[in-house]
Motif scaffolding. Structure first.
Motif, PDB file in Angstrom:
ATOM      1  N   MET A   8     -20.584  29.025   5.008  1.00  0.00           N
ATOM      2  CA  MET A   8     -21.303  27.697   4.535  1.00  0.00           C
ATOM      3  C   MET A   8     -19.835  27.217   3.659  1.00  0.00           C
ATOM      4  O   MET A   8     -19.136  27.745   2.838  1.00  0.00           O
ATOM      5  N   PRO A   9     -19.815  25.692   4.020  1.00  0.00           N
ATOM      6  CA  PRO A   9     -18.515  25.288   3.420  1.00  0.00           C
ATOM      7  C   PRO A   9     -18.713  24.932   1.829  1.00  0.00           C
ATOM      8  O   PRO A   9     -19.829  24.999   1.444  1.00  0.00           O
ATOM      9  N   ALA A  10     -17.710  25.055   1.120  1.00  0.00           N
ATOM     10  CA  ALA A  10     -17.838  25.135  -0.457  1.00  0.00           C
ATOM     11  C   ALA A  10     -18.355  23.946  -0.809  1.00  0.00           C
ATOM     12  O   ALA A  10     -19.275  24.085  -1.765  1.00  0.00           O
ATOM     13  N   GLU A  11     -18.295  22.775  -0.552  1.00  0.00           N
ATOM     14  CA  GLU A  11     -19.094  21.617  -1.006  1.00  0.00           C
ATOM     15  C   GLU A  11     -20.331  21.677  -0.822  1.00  0.00           C
ATOM     16  O   GLU A  11     -21.026  20.829  -1.022  1.00  0.00           O
ATOM     17  N   GLU A  49     -37.613  20.235  -5.313  1.00  0.00           N
ATOM     18  CA  GLU A  49     -36.041  19.950  -5.107  1.00  0.00           C
ATOM     19  C   GLU A  49     -35.241  21.588  -5.141  1.00  0.00           C
ATOM     20  O   GLU A  49     -35.860  22.078  -6.152  1.00  0.00           O
ATOM     21  N   VAL A  50     -34.420  21.514  -4.466  1.00  0.00           N
ATOM     22  CA  VAL A  50     -33.681  23.055  -4.450  1.00  0.00           C
ATOM     23  C   VAL A  50     -32.089  22.882  -4.178  1.00  0.00           C
ATOM     24  O   VAL A  50     -32.084  21.938  -3.134  1.00  0.00           O
ATOM     25  N   THR A  51     -31.383  23.438  -4.530  1.00  0.00           N
ATOM     26  CA  THR A  51     -29.918  23.573  -3.927  1.00  0.00           C
ATOM     27  C   THR A  51     -29.677  24.559  -3.047  1.00  0.00           C
ATOM     28  O   THR A  51     -30.503  25.679  -3.183  1.00  0.00           O
ATOM     29  N   THR A  52     -28.776  24.092  -2.261  1.00  0.00           N
ATOM     30  CA  THR A  52     -28.382  25.516  -1.185  1.00  0.00           C
ATOM     31  C   THR A  52     -27.749  26.758  -2.004  1.00  0.00           C
ATOM     32  O   THR A  52     -28.278  27.649  -1.613  1.00  0.00           O
ATOM     33  N   ARG A  53     -27.397  26.486  -3.070  1.00  0.00           N
ATOM     34  CA  ARG A  53     -26.689  27.633  -4.023  1.00  0.00           C
ATOM     35  C   ARG A  53     -28.171  28.335  -4.463  1.00  0.00           C
ATOM     36  O   ARG A  53     -27.815  29.519  -4.563  1.00  0.00           O
ATOM     37  N   ALA A  54     -28.795  27.805  -4.950  1.00  0.00           N
ATOM     38  CA  ALA A  54     -30.168  28.242  -5.512  1.00  0.00           C
ATOM     39  C   ALA A  54     -30.802  29.235  -4.614  1.00  0.00           C
ATOM     40  O   ALA A  54     -31.185  30.386  -4.886  1.00  0.00           O
ATOM     41  N   ILE A  55     -30.886  28.909  -3.453  1.00  0.00           N
ATOM     42  CA  ILE A  55     -31.394  29.282  -2.281  1.00  0.00           C
ATOM     43  C   ILE A  55     -30.843  30.849  -1.995  1.00  0.00           C
ATOM     44  O   ILE A  55     -31.346  31.917  -1.788  1.00  0.00           O
ATOM     45  N   GLY A  56     -29.523  30.657  -2.062  1.00  0.00           N
ATOM     46  CA  GLY A  56     -28.730  31.913  -1.771  1.00  0.00           C
ATOM     47  C   GLY A  56     -29.135  33.051  -2.953  1.00  0.00           C
ATOM     48  O   GLY A  56     -29.175  34.301  -2.622  1.00  0.00           O
ATOM     49  N   TYR A  57     -29.356  32.656  -4.128  1.00  0.00           N
ATOM     50  CA  TYR A  57     -29.651  33.634  -5.025  1.00  0.00           C
ATOM     51  C   TYR A  57     -31.091  33.704  -5.169  1.00  0.00           C
ATOM     52  O   TYR A  57     -31.621  35.132  -5.467  1.00  0.00           O
ATOM     53  N   ILE A  58     -32.106  32.916  -4.586  1.00  0.00           N
ATOM     54  CA  ILE A  58     -33.571  33.214  -4.483  1.00  0.00           C
ATOM     55  C   ILE A  58     -33.592  34.302  -3.221  1.00  0.00           C
ATOM     56  O   ILE A  58     -34.327  35.380  -3.456  1.00  0.00           O
ATOM     57  N   GLY A  99     -23.682  22.471  -3.532  1.00  0.00           N
ATOM     58  CA  GLY A  99     -24.520  21.911  -4.423  1.00  0.00           C
ATOM     59  C   GLY A  99     -25.395  20.786  -4.061  1.00  0.00           C
ATOM     60  O   GLY A  99     -26.254  20.015  -4.348  1.00  0.00           O
ATOM     61  N   ASN A 100     -25.558  20.819  -2.437  1.00  0.00           N
ATOM     62  CA  ASN A 100     -26.475  20.095  -1.702  1.00  0.00           C
ATOM     63  C   ASN A 100     -27.945  20.322  -2.239  1.00  0.00           C
ATOM     64  O   ASN A 100     -28.416  21.388  -2.512  1.00  0.00           O
ATOM     65  N   LYS A 101     -28.451  19.116  -2.332  1.00  0.00           N
ATOM     66  CA  LYS A 101     -30.091  19.178  -2.818  1.00  0.00           C
ATOM     67  C   LYS A 101     -30.958  18.918  -1.610  1.00  0.00           C
ATOM     68  O   LYS A 101     -30.667  18.105  -0.856  1.00  0.00           O
ATOM     69  N   GLY A 102     -31.974  19.257  -1.549  1.00  0.00           N
ATOM     70  CA  GLY A 102     -33.244  19.211  -0.538  1.00  0.00           C
ATOM     71  C   GLY A 102     -34.460  19.337  -1.273  1.00  0.00           C
ATOM     72  O   GLY A 102     -34.479  19.696  -2.221  1.00  0.00           O
ATOM     73  N   ASN A 103     -35.412  19.270  -0.288  1.00  0.00           N
ATOM     74  CA  ASN A 103     -36.733  19.241  -0.563  1.00  0.00           C
ATOM     75  C   ASN A 103     -37.439  20.414   0.441  1.00  0.00           C
ATOM     76  O   ASN A 103     -37.515  20.313   1.579  1.00  0.00           O
ATOM     77  N   ALA A 104     -37.845  21.545  -0.392  1.00  0.00           N
ATOM     78  CA  ALA A 104     -38.546  22.435   0.389  1.00  0.00           C
ATOM     79  C   ALA A 104     -39.857  22.781  -0.423  1.00  0.00           C
ATOM     80  O   ALA A 104     -39.921  23.100  -1.636  1.00  0.00           O
ATOM     81  N   ASN A 105     -41.053  22.822   0.195  1.00  0.00           N
ATOM     82  CA  ASN A 105     -42.260  23.262  -0.376  1.00  0.00           C
ATOM     83  C   ASN A 105     -42.557  22.111  -1.573  1.00  0.00           C
ATOM     84  O   ASN A 105     -43.223  22.648  -2.291  1.00  0.00           O
ATOM     85  N   ASN A 106     -42.230  20.874  -1.228  1.00  0.00           N
ATOM     86  CA  ASN A 106     -42.517  19.878  -2.093  1.00  0.00           C
ATOM     87  C   ASN A 106     -41.740  19.841  -3.510  1.00  0.00           C
ATOM     88  O   ASN A 106     -42.140  19.577  -4.508  1.00  0.00           O
ATOM     89  N   LEU A 157     -29.898  26.844   5.587  1.00  0.00           N
ATOM     90  CA  LEU A 157     -29.102  26.031   6.672  1.00  0.00           C
ATOM     91  C   LEU A 157     -29.281  24.596   6.634  1.00  0.00           C
ATOM     92  O   LEU A 157     -28.155  23.877   6.596  1.00  0.00           O
ATOM     93  N   ARG A 158     -30.538  24.235   6.604  1.00  0.00           N
ATOM     94  CA  ARG A 158     -30.885  22.878   6.650  1.00  0.00           C
ATOM     95  C   ARG A 158     -30.224  22.209   5.511  1.00  0.00           C
ATOM     96  O   ARG A 158     -29.552  20.963   5.566  1.00  0.00           O
ATOM     97  N   ILE A 159     -30.477  22.602   4.339  1.00  0.00           N
ATOM     98  CA  ILE A 159     -30.051  22.014   3.053  1.00  0.00           C
ATOM     99  C   ILE A 159     -28.609  21.770   3.197  1.00  0.00           C
ATOM    100  O   ILE A 159     -27.853  20.981   2.734  1.00  0.00           O
ATOM    101  N   GLY A 160     -28.047  23.356   3.567  1.00  0.00           N
ATOM    102  CA  GLY A 160     -26.527  23.166   3.582  1.00  0.00           C
ATOM    103  C   GLY A 160     -25.911  22.255   4.470  1.00  0.00           C
ATOM    104  O   GLY A 160     -24.574  21.990   4.200  1.00  0.00           O
ATOM    105  N   ARG A 161     -26.419  21.810   5.206  1.00  0.00           N
ATOM    106  CA  ARG A 161     -25.760  20.973   6.417  1.00  0.00           C
ATOM    107  C   ARG A 161     -26.065  19.672   5.969  1.00  0.00           C
ATOM    108  O   ARG A 161     -25.879  18.613   6.594  1.00  0.00           O
ATOM    109  N   GLY A 162     -26.920  19.336   4.622  1.00  0.00           N
ATOM    110  CA  GLY A 162     -27.281  17.983   4.507  1.00  0.00           C
ATOM    111  C   GLY A 162     -28.416  17.423   4.984  1.00  0.00           C
ATOM    112  O   GLY A 162     -28.759  16.016   4.739  1.00  0.00           O
TER     113      GLY A 162
END
Length: 174
Positions: free
Chosen positions: A129-132, A144-153, A135-142, A79-84
């Motif tokens: 989650m909006p399609a765009e 980098e990860v994308t929103t898409r990756a988190i869904g698969y994780i 691909g958002n990137k964020g930082n979790a647990n020090n 949610l956080r990374i997906g929202r930018g």
């Protein structure tokens, strides 16, 4: 349909989880996984829910509680990374969470209901989650990860733990 993330989109320690996710539509995979999770844990009694295949391993109830806690945390990250949001998100100690939950005092039915509610919320979050945002990137647990990756994780983490339940817990009980 959501595209499988590249290995550059998430930390290496998540590779085994992402690799467990079959090809196909992530929402359908999460929905099917919910059904198989219900089937698996519905067949386990409260007494059997206390079983550990080794003295230092979590009980079956603790594994299901861990699956739920982790999905909640990962969905929050999604949610956080997906929202930018670019705020660095903290990690968590899974053993502290399990210990702090005192989950063995709950019925397996109640723990499963909590997982079901959490998974339904995850599915709704991903569905809306909006399609765009994927691909958002964020930082979790020090890292980098994308929103898409988190869904698969999220999907792979649950598959991983159900595999362990089937291979190490349920076969050890027989």
């Amino acid at each position: 349909m959501l595209q499988r993330p590249l290995t550059s989109e998430y930390p290496e320690y998540y590779v085994p989880y992402v690799n467990l996710v079959p090809e196909g539509d992530l929402l359908a995979i999460l929905s099917e996984d919910l059904k198989s999770t219900i089937e698996l844990f519905d067949g386990i009694s409260d007494e059997d829910g206390h079983f550990r295949y080794a003295p230092t391993k979590w009980s079956i109830k603790e594994v299901l509680g861990h699956m739920t806690d982790t999905e909640r945390i990962m969905s929050y990250r999604l949610l956080r990374i997906g929202r930018g949001d670019q705020t660095a998100l903290a990690g968590f100690n899974e053993n502290d969470f399990v210990e702090g939950s005192q989950i063995n005092k709950q019925s397996i039915k109640d723990i499963l209901e909590d997982f079901i509610a959490t998974r339904k919320a995850t599915i709704t979050l991903i569905k809306n989650m909006p399609a765009e945002a994927w691909g958002n990137k964020g930082n979790a647990n020090n890292t980098e990860v994308t929103t898409r990756a988190i869904g698969y994780i999220i999907a792979g983490h649950a598959i991983h733990h159900k595999k362990i339940i089937n291979e190490r817990y349920l076969t050890s009980k027989k």
